[in-house]
Design an enzyme around this catalytic site. Structure first.
Site, PDB file in Angstrom:
ATOM      1  N   ARG A 262     -12.879  -4.399  -7.031  1.00  0.00           N
ATOM      2  CA  ARG A 262     -13.824  -4.060  -7.857  1.00  0.00           C
ATOM      3  C   ARG A 262     -13.116  -4.626  -9.298  1.00  0.00           C
ATOM      4  NH1 ARG A 262     -16.570  -2.673  -5.288  1.00  0.00           N
ATOM      5  NH2 ARG A 262     -17.672  -0.475  -4.374  1.00  0.00           N
TER       6      ARG A 262
ATOM      7  N   GLY B 251     -19.486  -8.658  -0.095  1.00  0.00           N
ATOM      8  CA  GLY B 251     -20.289  -7.217   0.606  1.00  0.00           C
ATOM      9  C   GLY B 251     -21.693  -7.787   1.795  1.00  0.00           C
TER      10      GLY B 251
ATOM     11  N   ASP C 142       0.708  -0.866   0.078  1.00  0.00           N
ATOM     12  CA  ASP C 142      -0.237   0.414  -0.295  1.00  0.00           C
ATOM     13  C   ASP C 142       0.883   1.596  -0.105  1.00  0.00           C
ATOM     14  OD1 ASP C 142      -1.583   2.416   0.901  1.00  0.00           O
ATOM     15  OD2 ASP C 142      -3.450   0.754   1.475  1.00  0.00           O
TER      16      ASP C 142
ATOM     17  N   HIS D 167     -20.627 -10.427  -6.553  1.00  0.00           N
ATOM     18  CA  HIS D 167     -20.828  -9.176  -5.822  1.00  0.00           C
ATOM     19  C   HIS D 167     -21.804  -8.915  -4.938  1.00  0.00           C
ATOM     20  CE1 HIS D 167     -19.983  -4.960  -6.235  1.00  0.00           C
ATOM     21  NE2 HIS D 167     -19.553  -5.323  -5.239  1.00  0.00           N
TER      22      HIS D 167
ATOM     23  N   GLU E 281     -19.448  -6.619 -15.579  1.00  0.00           N
ATOM     24  CA  GLU E 281     -20.404  -6.219 -13.754  1.00  0.00           C
ATOM     25  C   GLU E 281     -20.867  -7.769 -14.142  1.00  0.00           C
ATOM     26  OE1 GLU E 281     -23.115  -5.263 -10.139  1.00  0.00           O
ATOM     27  OE2 GLU E 281     -22.861  -3.742 -11.467  1.00  0.00           O
TER      28      GLU E 281
ATOM     29  N   ASP F 292     -15.671 -12.366  -7.477  1.00  0.00           N
ATOM     30  CA  ASP F 292     -16.409 -11.659  -6.467  1.00  0.00           C
ATOM     31  C   ASP F 292     -17.118 -10.377  -7.988  1.00  0.00           C
ATOM     32  OD1 ASP F 292     -18.231 -11.784  -4.897  1.00  0.00           O
ATOM     33  OD2 ASP F 292     -18.205 -10.330  -4.309  1.00  0.00           O
TER      34      ASP F 292
END
Length: 326
Positions: free
Chosen positions: A237, A287, A176, A284, A265, A260
């Protein structure tokens, strides 16, 4: 928010709590601020509780909400509806991104443990043979003992994944560019460059935000550098991964993946990712899903309670962080 989200997000107990904290119009969920009932409520609103599907809070919307002082978002990213106009007016913003991060991290940890255990491969082989077989001979490296997991992005989700992985006999690498190395080491991970992470890890898990500079962060070259048999996990994403290059690697059988999110999409019906034995493809759902949604509603109620008590938000969103966060 979309009206159909309201009963799923706010259970009866939370809706009763919200009613005790503020003057609410029961059942009002606005997807269009110009709709008469929504416009009338907006005109006197001091706090907006928002969720997925909220219209942009632009200059026009704010002009119709002269009393607005705070936005409490009962979901993750606020980028879809909180505009520069909100920050210019000094409106406080809170997000339940921390609460939505929890199920994503849980999904990721399950994916890591199953990937290293070679569950997909063993399942396919067992389904085909339907009898005893020497699994050890075919999968000599299977298992989670001393495997290396690479976390791309020390986001809320990335950090939670690292926390959840700590009880296991795994080594963690993290990349990161915005995080302090000492802070990353305190999370139990070794900070490394992204190229080294991709080339070294048994599992590479993506948790970076979708920004112009992170498109295809996991590039063709980085996918090619991954070890034979390594697994890519993407719950962030689809744009972060070169979809074409990943598909080629998966079709060849050199890599494995738990995916996922994709780009687009929803993949075309003919995509091989639906059928490949070395791919776990989900739509997706990492979450907050179904029974996990009330956690977001309760997080929003907690923030509204703090606001009503004159306290600062526990989970504020700061505009200076949005350039490198989701």
């Amino acid at each position: 928010m979309s009206p159909d989200v309201l009963p799923r997000l706010f259970d009866t107990a939370t809706r009763d709590r919200l009613a005790g904290l503020a003057d609410l119009e029961p059942g009002l969920a606005a997807a269009d601020f110009t709709e008469p009932r929504a416009a009338a409520a907006l005109a006197g609103a001091e706090v907006l509780v928002t969720c997925w599907g909220c219209p942009p809070l632009d200059e026009a919307a704010l002009a119709a909400a002269p009393e607005l002082r705070a936005v409490v978002h009962a979901a993750g990213s606020v980028k879809h509806h909180v505009t520069e106009a909100v920050w210019r007016r000094g409106i406080a913003v809170s997000s339940a991104a921390w609460a939505n991060a929890l199920p994503v991290a849980e999904y990721t940890v399950a994916a890591v443990l199953f990937a290293n255990k070679r569950v997909l491969e063993v399942r396919e082989e067992y389904r085909r043979r339907r009898g005893p077989y020497d699994w050890y001979a075919d999968h000599p490296g299977a298992g989670n003992y001393r495997r290396t997991v690479g976390i791309v992005g020390a986001s809320m989700i990335g950090r939670r994944v690292l926390e959840l992985l700590r009880p296991y006999d795994l080594s963690a690498l993290v990349h990161d560019p915005y995080a302090d190395d000492g802070e990353l080491r305190a999370l139990g991970a070794t900070p490394v460059g992204l190229d080294e992470l991709c080339a070294t890890a048994d599992v590479v898990s993506v948790h970076a935000p979708a920004l112009p500079g992170t498109r295809h962060l996991i590039s063709r070259a980085r996918l090619a550098s991954m070890r034979d048999g390594a697994t890519l996990v993407n719950t962030a994403r689809g744009s972060l991964v070169d979809q074409e290059a990943l598909t080629e690697e998966l079709v060849a059988g050199r890599l494995h993946a738990v995916v996922d999110v994709t780009e687009p999409e929803f993949l075309p019906a003919g995509s091989p990712l639906y059928e490949l034995p070395n791919v776990l493809l989900t739509p997706h759902v990492a979450g907050s899903l179904a029974g996990e949604l009330p956690r977001l509603g309760r997080a929003a109620a907690d923030e509204l309670a703090r606001y009503a008590a004159g306290l600062p938000f526990a989970h504020p969103v700061r505009p200076e962080t949005l350039g490198h966060s989701a």
